[in-house]
Write a protein that holds these residues in place. Sequence first.
Motif, PDB file in Angstrom:
ATOM      1  N   LEU A 180       0.809  -1.214   0.000  1.00 38.60           N
ATOM      2  CA  LEU A 180       0.000   0.000   0.000  1.00 38.60           C
ATOM      3  C   LEU A 180       0.842   1.263   0.000  1.00 38.60           C
ATOM      4  O   LEU A 180       0.308   2.370   0.030  1.00 38.60           O
ATOM      5  CB  LEU A 180      -0.915   0.006   1.228  1.00 38.60           C
ATOM      6  CG  LEU A 180      -1.953  -1.119   1.283  1.00 38.60           C
ATOM      7  CD1 LEU A 180      -2.673  -1.097   2.620  1.00 38.60           C
ATOM      8  CD2 LEU A 180      -2.936  -0.997   0.136  1.00 38.60           C
ATOM      9  N   LYS A 181       2.146   1.086  -0.039  1.00 42.40           N
ATOM     10  CA  LYS A 181       3.050   2.236  -0.029  1.00 42.40           C
ATOM     11  C   LYS A 181       2.800   3.106  -1.267  1.00 42.40           C
ATOM     12  O   LYS A 181       2.735   2.615  -2.387  1.00 42.40           O
ATOM     13  CB  LYS A 181       4.492   1.745  -0.022  1.00 42.40           C
ATOM     14  CG  LYS A 181       5.530   2.785   0.375  1.00 42.40           C
ATOM     15  CD  LYS A 181       6.924   2.166   0.343  1.00 42.40           C
ATOM     16  CE  LYS A 181       7.023   0.984   1.287  1.00 42.40           C
ATOM     17  NZ  LYS A 181       8.367   0.357   1.259  1.00 42.40           N
ATOM     18  N   GLY A 182       2.644   4.398  -1.037  1.00 42.90           N
ATOM     19  CA  GLY A 182       2.415   5.325  -2.145  1.00 42.90           C
ATOM     20  C   GLY A 182       0.963   5.693  -2.355  1.00 42.90           C
ATOM     21  O   GLY A 182       0.640   6.516  -3.212  1.00 42.90           O
ATOM     22  N   TYR A 183       0.081   5.089  -1.563  1.00 43.19           N
ATOM     23  CA  TYR A 183      -1.358   5.328  -1.747  1.00 43.19           C
ATOM     24  C   TYR A 183      -2.010   5.959  -0.512  1.00 43.19           C
ATOM     25  O   TYR A 183      -3.199   5.765  -0.278  1.00 43.19           O
ATOM     26  CB  TYR A 183      -2.058   4.004  -2.056  1.00 43.19           C
ATOM     27  CG  TYR A 183      -1.738   3.438  -3.413  1.00 43.19           C
ATOM     28  CD1 TYR A 183      -2.203   4.050  -4.572  1.00 43.19           C
ATOM     29  CD2 TYR A 183      -0.971   2.280  -3.544  1.00 43.19           C
ATOM     30  CE1 TYR A 183      -1.921   3.529  -5.824  1.00 43.19           C
ATOM     31  CE2 TYR A 183      -0.681   1.745  -4.788  1.00 43.19           C
ATOM     32  CZ  TYR A 183      -1.156   2.368  -5.924  1.00 43.19           C
ATOM     33  OH  TYR A 183      -0.872   1.853  -7.152  1.00 43.19           O
ATOM     34  N   SER A 184      -1.281   6.722   0.255  1.00 40.91           N
ATOM     35  CA  SER A 184      -1.829   7.263   1.499  1.00 40.91           C
ATOM     36  C   SER A 184      -3.052   8.150   1.263  1.00 40.91           C
ATOM     37  O   SER A 184      -4.028   8.090   2.011  1.00 40.91           O
ATOM     38  CB  SER A 184      -0.749   8.038   2.266  1.00 40.91           C
ATOM     39  OG  SER A 184      -0.270   9.133   1.493  1.00 40.91           O
ATOM     40  N   THR A 198       7.625   6.429   1.684  1.00 40.82           N
ATOM     41  CA  THR A 198       8.518   5.361   2.171  1.00 40.82           C
ATOM     42  C   THR A 198       7.845   4.421   3.159  1.00 40.82           C
ATOM     43  O   THR A 198       8.382   3.352   3.454  1.00 40.82           O
ATOM     44  CB  THR A 198       9.758   5.974   2.841  1.00 40.82           C
ATOM     45  OG1 THR A 198       9.339   6.833   3.918  1.00 40.82           O
ATOM     46  CG2 THR A 198      10.562   6.795   1.829  1.00 40.82           C
ATOM     47  N   GLU A 199       6.679   4.791   3.679  1.00 40.37           N
ATOM     48  CA  GLU A 199       5.999   3.952   4.661  1.00 40.37           C
ATOM     49  C   GLU A 199       4.571   3.665   4.223  1.00 40.37           C
ATOM     50  O   GLU A 199       3.930   4.480   3.561  1.00 40.37           O
ATOM     51  CB  GLU A 199       5.989   4.636   6.036  1.00 40.37           C
ATOM     52  CG  GLU A 199       7.379   4.845   6.628  1.00 40.37           C
ATOM     53  CD  GLU A 199       7.306   5.453   8.008  1.00 40.37           C
ATOM     54  OE1 GLU A 199       6.178   5.618   8.536  1.00 40.37           O
ATOM     55  OE2 GLU A 199       8.370   5.777   8.566  1.00 40.37           O
ATOM     56  N   SER A 200       4.082   2.490   4.625  1.00 41.11           N
ATOM     57  CA  SER A 200       2.712   2.104   4.314  1.00 41.11           C
ATOM     58  C   SER A 200       1.771   2.556   5.426  1.00 41.11           C
ATOM     59  O   SER A 200       2.159   2.639   6.585  1.00 41.11           O
ATOM     60  CB  SER A 200       2.608   0.580   4.144  1.00 41.11           C
ATOM     61  OG  SER A 200       3.349   0.145   3.022  1.00 41.11           O
TER      62      SER A 200
END
Length: 288
Positions: free
Chosen positions: A16-20, A215-217
């Motif tokens: 899911l990283k990049g989809y906040s 950088t974080e999910s």
Amino acid sequence: MNEVKFTDYEKPSFDLKGYSKALRAISIAVAGKLNILAYGAPGCGKTMLLQSLVPYLTPCLAVEELETVKRLYALAGMEYNTDNAPFRMPHQTTSIEGMCGGGPNLRPGEISLAHNGTLFLDEAAEFRSSVLQMLRVPLEIKQITLSRAGRSTIFPANFQLAMAVTPCPCGNFGEMKNICLCSPRAVQLYWKKFSQPLLDRIQIKIHIEKDESETESVSLEELREQVANAYRIQREVGKFNRDLAFSGDRRKSNIEKIALTIANMDNREFAKQCDIDEAEELENPIYL
């Protein structure tokens, strides 16, 4: 406070990283049972996110909600053996009868089978215009009346609408990384298929694009906790935020529903200015 139980849907296994931003929008939509439209280039992840996260983040049905759903499925000749909220994903070739219900025995259609849950239209622009336009009234009054040969029946249709769509026929309109090959006229005709009255009834419109710099999910457990906060407050009030009275100005009403949902997710009963600011961004898309 009443306990909020979550579904047994499998936890999404993809990164899911990049989809906040998308996760935030989807969780708000689930928390207030708000309608959501996710748009973006082919392969951006919009279908994957809606199809997996909406059912995963949606709490189980309350007892009275479940009983209604079971009766509707029985009328359709089906069994409903779970307390998960319905998640219906009809094919793009679905007819008006398949969506609304009907036939010789006046059976419930997809919008009633999605009652108390979600109706997900993937590649929504591929559905017939007539099918898309018939959604407007049920979205407003939460039910549908079917008539045949002098008989008439009313089925509940209080569903959350989720749609995934590309922004134009080629899929690249408004994208930074790709070139759109469509004429302005083609883009205009493409969106006209949905009609403004239908789009007005969709509270959240989010552009999906993966942010490679993240950088974080996002923690799905934290999102579930926020959704649970909102559900507790709304169940105590006895009304979900999507069912709040229409204020007369469609966009203002949508913003009020989103802002209140954001406040509820933070365990607050009233919205602050920061909630309203975030709501305005979610209701006001980049290029619709």
